[in-house]
Design an enzyme around this catalytic site. Structure first.
Site, PDB file in Angstrom:
ATOM      1  N   ASP A  32     -24.862  -1.525  30.226  1.00 42.76           N
ATOM      2  CA  ASP A  32     -23.615  -2.300  30.211  1.00 42.76           C
ATOM      3  C   ASP A  32     -23.987  -3.779  30.259  1.00 42.76           C
ATOM      4  OD1 ASP A  32     -20.534  -1.219  31.172  1.00 42.76           O
ATOM      5  OD2 ASP A  32     -20.882  -3.377  31.069  1.00 42.76           O
ATOM      6  N   TYR A 147      -8.852  -4.960  16.243  1.00 39.59           N
ATOM      7  CA  TYR A 147      -9.378  -3.895  17.117  1.00 39.59           C
ATOM      8  C   TYR A 147      -9.223  -2.530  16.449  1.00 39.59           C
ATOM      9  CZ  TYR A 147      -9.399  -0.603  21.034  1.00 39.59           C
ATOM     10  OH  TYR A 147      -9.659   0.471  21.843  1.00 39.59           O
ATOM     11  N   ARG A 215       4.149   4.937  25.629  1.00 43.98           N
ATOM     12  CA  ARG A 215       2.722   5.232  25.527  1.00 43.98           C
ATOM     13  C   ARG A 215       2.462   6.650  26.029  1.00 43.98           C
ATOM     14  NH1 ARG A 215       3.008   1.242  23.014  1.00 43.98           N
ATOM     15  NH2 ARG A 215       1.610  -0.564  22.937  1.00 43.98           N
ATOM     16  N   GLY A 276       0.719  -7.615  17.193  1.00 44.76           N
ATOM     17  CA  GLY A 276      -0.111  -6.426  16.966  1.00 44.76           C
ATOM     18  C   GLY A 276       0.228  -5.259  17.869  1.00 44.76           C
TER      19      GLY A 276
HETATM   20  C1  UD1 Z   1      -4.580   0.499  24.958  1.00 40.57           C
HETATM   21  C2  UD1 Z   1      -6.010   0.159  25.312  1.00 40.57           C
HETATM   22  C3  UD1 Z   1      -6.859   0.250  24.084  1.00 40.57           C
HETATM   23  C4  UD1 Z   1      -6.692   1.650  23.504  1.00 40.57           C
HETATM   24  C5  UD1 Z   1      -5.223   1.895  23.160  1.00 40.57           C
HETATM   25  C6  UD1 Z   1      -4.990   3.314  22.656  1.00 40.57           C
HETATM   26  C7  UD1 Z   1      -6.470  -1.350  27.190  1.00 40.57           C
HETATM   27  C8  UD1 Z   1      -6.565  -2.746  27.668  1.00 40.57           C
HETATM   28  N1  UD1 Z   1      -6.095  -1.193  25.906  1.00 40.57           N
HETATM   29  O1  UD1 Z   1      -4.001  -0.486  24.087  1.00 40.57           O
HETATM   30  O2  UD1 Z   1      -8.228   0.029  24.426  1.00 40.57           O
HETATM   31  O3  UD1 Z   1      -7.495   1.818  22.382  1.00 40.57           O
HETATM   32  O4  UD1 Z   1      -4.459   1.748  24.350  1.00 40.57           O
HETATM   33  O5  UD1 Z   1      -3.630   3.538  22.448  1.00 40.57           O
HETATM   34  O6  UD1 Z   1      -6.722  -0.429  27.922  1.00 40.57           O
HETATM   35  N2  UD1 Z   1       2.016  -4.745  28.654  1.00 40.57           N
HETATM   36  C9  UD1 Z   1       3.006  -5.337  29.424  1.00 40.57           C
HETATM   37  N3  UD1 Z   1       2.622  -6.069  30.513  1.00 40.57           N
HETATM   38  C10 UD1 Z   1       1.320  -6.249  30.877  1.00 40.57           C
HETATM   39  C11 UD1 Z   1       0.318  -5.631  30.082  1.00 40.57           C
HETATM   40  C12 UD1 Z   1       0.704  -4.887  28.970  1.00 40.57           C
HETATM   41  O7  UD1 Z   1       4.193  -5.223  29.112  1.00 40.57           O
HETATM   42  O8  UD1 Z   1       1.054  -6.921  31.886  1.00 40.57           O
HETATM   43  C13 UD1 Z   1       2.427  -3.925  27.495  1.00 40.57           C
HETATM   44  C14 UD1 Z   1       1.742  -4.237  26.177  1.00 40.57           C
HETATM   45  O9  UD1 Z   1       2.388  -5.294  25.488  1.00 40.57           O
HETATM   46  C15 UD1 Z   1       1.881  -2.903  25.459  1.00 40.57           C
HETATM   47  C16 UD1 Z   1       1.762  -1.881  26.606  1.00 40.57           C
HETATM   48  O10 UD1 Z   1       2.061  -2.589  27.791  1.00 40.57           O
HETATM   49  O11 UD1 Z   1       3.137  -2.757  24.859  1.00 40.57           O
HETATM   50  C17 UD1 Z   1       0.378  -1.294  26.726  1.00 40.57           C
HETATM   51  O12 UD1 Z   1      -0.543  -2.357  26.702  1.00 40.57           O
HETATM   52  P1  UD1 Z   1      -2.093  -2.168  27.036  1.00 40.57           P
HETATM   53  O13 UD1 Z   1      -2.256  -1.467  28.333  1.00 40.57           O
HETATM   54  O14 UD1 Z   1      -2.753  -3.497  26.864  1.00 40.57           O
HETATM   55  O15 UD1 Z   1      -2.583  -1.099  25.967  1.00 40.57           O
HETATM   56  P2  UD1 Z   1      -2.490  -0.937  24.367  1.00 40.57           P
HETATM   57  O16 UD1 Z   1      -2.298  -2.230  23.668  1.00 40.57           O
HETATM   58  O17 UD1 Z   1      -1.534   0.180  24.127  1.00 40.57           O
END
Ligand code: UD1
Length: 313
Positions: A32, A147, A215, A276
């Protein structure tokens, strides 16, 4: 005893996978660069005599080549990556280097050193904004971010190599993995790690968009088990597989659950959606079940409780 290489071993999914491999009687070498990983995640693994750790960047081909010369790996679990969708927009060169070029390096080193198998961390992000849910592997990919494009490119590269070289590849399209050890300390962190930390500290969360995005959250132990299975199974079929629960939940529903546990936390602040960002994501888990005979075991409410019970990193 077989030895496996895990790239991204100090990361969230990496460290759980290392623990799983050690617990099931395997030797593990972990690398890592601590970009998002943390040595603390390996506390348990480092107590095992069957585990060795090396601080090494997966893009360092010379360092990796030396490692492949020194060990005979039965397989590589290739998890080291830039894991954030928004960060792939702000750092596209790093995304290319880490999420495409490094996959090629690892694959070539496997081929040159008779390491027979790679299990690769791909992503549900390759599906993009699909009209039809659940996402099935036969659907046409539609990446919406550097990504997702990189993950799809790596899948294509690996599976093409398997046609011409003695290499097997399992590409797991991870949906949203969550659980203890996911670092909550960056705006790029996984949403549940951030939400859990904020609720525990009593501070409001930020929701990007209206919170109705959904999700398919899968608990990290289910992912570690699948990784171990794909690495160690006698026979596998090189292909891409969803790693998901086929259950989706919206961020607003998550917030309702969290408010039940922490009723005094200030309501969320809603701001503009992220570029995105995928609106809905839910995966069909049949291909994994049919091929590997496994499926996710931890329901969301139980997994969320486990996450909240774990100490924040
Ligand atoms: C995530 C993973 C990515 C993986 C993908 C598979 C992470 C950081 N990203 O992307 O590696 O390949 O799932 O589906 O683990 N959000 C909020 N508030 C916050 C943070 C996020 O509203 O404080 C929202 C984001 O805009 C998004 C959702 O939560 O709509 C999920 O975001 P995030 O956890 O970053 O994951 P993904 O973009 O789905």
């Amino acid at each position: 005893m077989d030895t496996y290489l895990v790239t991204g071993a100090a990361g969230f999914i990496g460290s759980h996978s290392v623990d799983y491999l050690l617990a099931t009687g395997h030797k593990v070498i972990g690398i890592d660069n601590f970009y998002t990983g943390n040595i603390k995640n390996l506390d348990q693994a480092l107590r095992s005599s069957e585990f060795q750790f090396l601080e090494l960047d997966v893009t360092d081909e010379h360092g990796l080549a030396a490692l492949f010369s020194a060990h005979k790996f039965a397989g590589v679990l290739h998890l080291a990556a830039l894991v954030s969708v928004p960060e792939s927009f702000s750092k596209p060169a790093l995304n290319f280097k880490t999420n495409i070029a490094a996959t090629d390096t690892v694959a070539r080193l496997c081929i040159d050193n008779q390491c027979p198998r790679i299990v690769f961390a791909s992503s549900a992000a390759v599906y993009g904004n699909s009209e039809i849910l659940p996402n099935v592997e036969t659907a046409r990919p539609n990446p919406q971010s550097p990504y997702a494009a990189a993950k799809l490119s790596s899948e294509i590269l690996l599976l093409t190599y398997t046609k011409s070289y003695p290499l097997e590849a399992v590409c797991f399209r991870y949906f949203n993995v969550y659980g203890p050890r996911q670092d909550p300390n960056s705006p790029y962190s996984g949403v549940l790690s951030i939400f859990a930390k904020n609720f525990q500290e009593g501070s409001p969360v930020t929701v990007y968009g209206d919170g109705e995005q959904t999700r398919d959250f899968i608990y990290v132990q289910d992912v570690a088990r699948a990784n171990c299975n794909a690495l160690t199974a006698k026979r596998i079929s090189s292909n891409y597989y969803n790693l998901c629960t086929n259950q989706a939940i919206s961020l607003n529903q998550v917030l309702t659950l969290l408010h039940q546990y922490y009723p005094n936390v200030t309501p969320a602040q809603y701001i503009a959606s992220r570029v995105g960002d995928i609106r809905h994501s839910r995966g069909d888990a049949s291909r994994l079940q049919e091929t590997f005979g496994i499926s996710a075991q931890v329901p969301f409410d139980k997994g969320l409780k486990k996450l909240l019970a774990a100490k924040s990193p």
